[in-house]
Design a protein around this motif. Structure first.
Motif, PDB file in Angstrom:
ATOM      1  N   GLY A  36      -7.958 -17.995  25.734  1.00 36.95           N
ATOM      2  CA  GLY A  36      -7.016 -17.058  25.140  1.00 36.95           C
ATOM      3  C   GLY A  36      -7.754 -15.883  24.523  1.00 36.95           C
ATOM      4  N   SER A  37      -7.148 -14.702  24.564  1.00 40.00           N
ATOM      5  CA  SER A  37      -7.733 -13.488  23.968  1.00 40.00           C
ATOM      6  C   SER A  37      -9.108 -13.169  24.535  1.00 40.00           C
ATOM      7  CB  SER A  37      -7.813 -13.624  22.443  1.00 40.00           C
ATOM      8  OG  SER A  37      -6.536 -13.866  21.878  1.00 40.00           O
ATOM      9  N   GLY A  38      -9.323 -13.519  25.808  1.00 41.39           N
ATOM     10  CA  GLY A  38     -10.581 -13.183  26.459  1.00 41.39           C
ATOM     11  C   GLY A  38     -11.728 -14.127  26.162  1.00 41.39           C
ATOM     12  N   VAL A  39     -11.433 -15.279  25.529  1.00 37.53           N
ATOM     13  CA  VAL A  39     -12.475 -16.248  25.184  1.00 37.53           C
ATOM     14  C   VAL A  39     -12.129 -17.613  25.767  1.00 37.53           C
ATOM     15  CG1 VAL A  39     -13.661 -17.452  23.298  1.00 37.53           C
ATOM     16  CG2 VAL A  39     -13.048 -15.034  23.051  1.00 37.53           C
ATOM     17  N   LEU A  40     -13.118 -18.252  26.383  1.00 29.43           N
ATOM     18  CA  LEU A  40     -12.991 -19.626  26.839  1.00 29.43           C
ATOM     19  C   LEU A  40     -13.804 -20.504  25.898  1.00 29.43           C
ATOM     20  CD1 LEU A  40     -12.140 -21.739  29.061  1.00 29.43           C
ATOM     21  CD2 LEU A  40     -14.404 -21.317  30.058  1.00 29.43           C
ATOM     22  N   ALA A  41     -13.145 -21.423  25.195  1.00 35.09           N
ATOM     23  CA  ALA A  41     -13.813 -22.364  24.297  1.00 35.09           C
ATOM     24  C   ALA A  41     -13.905 -23.714  24.986  1.00 35.09           C
ATOM     25  CB  ALA A  41     -13.039 -22.485  22.989  1.00 35.09           C
ATOM     26  N   ALA A  42     -15.131 -24.237  25.104  1.00 29.48           N
ATOM     27  CA  ALA A  42     -15.355 -25.522  25.774  1.00 29.48           C
ATOM     28  C   ALA A  42     -15.809 -26.549  24.735  1.00 29.48           C
ATOM     29  CB  ALA A  42     -16.404 -25.372  26.867  1.00 29.48           C
TER      30      ALA A  42
END
Length: 229
Positions: A36-42
């Motif tokens: 979301g919002s241009g960020v991928l959190a893994a």
């Protein structure tokens, strides 16, 4: 919900591969991806309780990557399946002009039986409460690994293994009050601590503590009985 995501280039793909491979050596299960919002959190689980009687702390790893701003999803997928797709994506040749182009990766089929994935660390509201060095985390990891190895017999059952790991990794680090040794184990296992003198900042929000390093973050959920809870 999006069924795919993009990474900036093959270097980003390789970074995610290394991160997931390290996490898979500790917990060969699943990864939670939130975009979301241009960020991928893994998010990956390094330690977590398996039952109500299990006192092992919840310790997660986190790496973030740039992705397309239009991509939005929250999915839990098998680590091995995602690694297979990343390996295929890494073999895609560059564009015709030789410049790196965003690389698309399709999400594997989701899984819905991962207990730790139901615990969502907050994205905001963090406040800095202190700092330490990578050496402190490395030392906690090395001492804990040796203690676990010495305490567990070769033919030990799962219940004994979990009890010993909970006792060892649930102890606070002497140099870092209220942060469990399991955070050092996570930072070491995920390759987040390399240079002993690197400054590690400590942040808190609610029952969560976050250790931030240049290579990633470690998130710890404090137990309900904690004095800081």
């Amino acid at each position: 919900m999006s069924e795919s995501f993009s990474l900036a280039d093959t270097l980003a793909v390789s970074d995610l591969q290394v991160y997931l491979s390290r996490a898979g050596r500790v917990e060969d299960g699943s990864v939670r991806l939130i975009a979301g919002s241009g960020v991928l959190a893994a998010y990956t689980a390094i330690l977590y309780p398996r039952s109500l009687l299990d006192h092992i702390p919840t310790v997660l790893g986190l790496r973030t990557f740039v992705t397309d701003r239009a991509t939005v999803f929250d999915a839990v997928v098998p680590t091995r399946s995602l690694l297979d797709r990343l390996a295929r994506a890494a073999d895609v040749p560059p564009g015709q002009d030789g410049e790196p182009e965003p690389i698309g990766i399709r999400l594997p089929l989701q899984v819905s039986t991962v207990t730790w994935a139901g615990i969502t660390p907050p994205r905001g509201g963090w406040r800095k409460v202190g700092q330490t060095t990578a050496l402190v985390l490395q030392r906690a990891a090395a001492e804990g690994i040796a203690e676990v190895a010495a305490a567990i017999p070769r033919e030990a059952g799962e219940q004994l293994v979990q009890r010993v790991r909970g006792e060892v990794w649930g102890k606070p680090m002497p140099e870092l009050e209220y942060v469990v040794a399991g955070a050092g184990f996570a930072a070491h296992s995920l390759g987040f601590v390399v240079e002993p003198d690197e400054i590690v900042t400590v942040h808190e929000t609610g029952p969560w503590t976050r250790l931030t390093m240049r290579r990633g973050h470690v998130l710890v959920k404090r137990a309900a009985w904690s004095l800081r809870g």
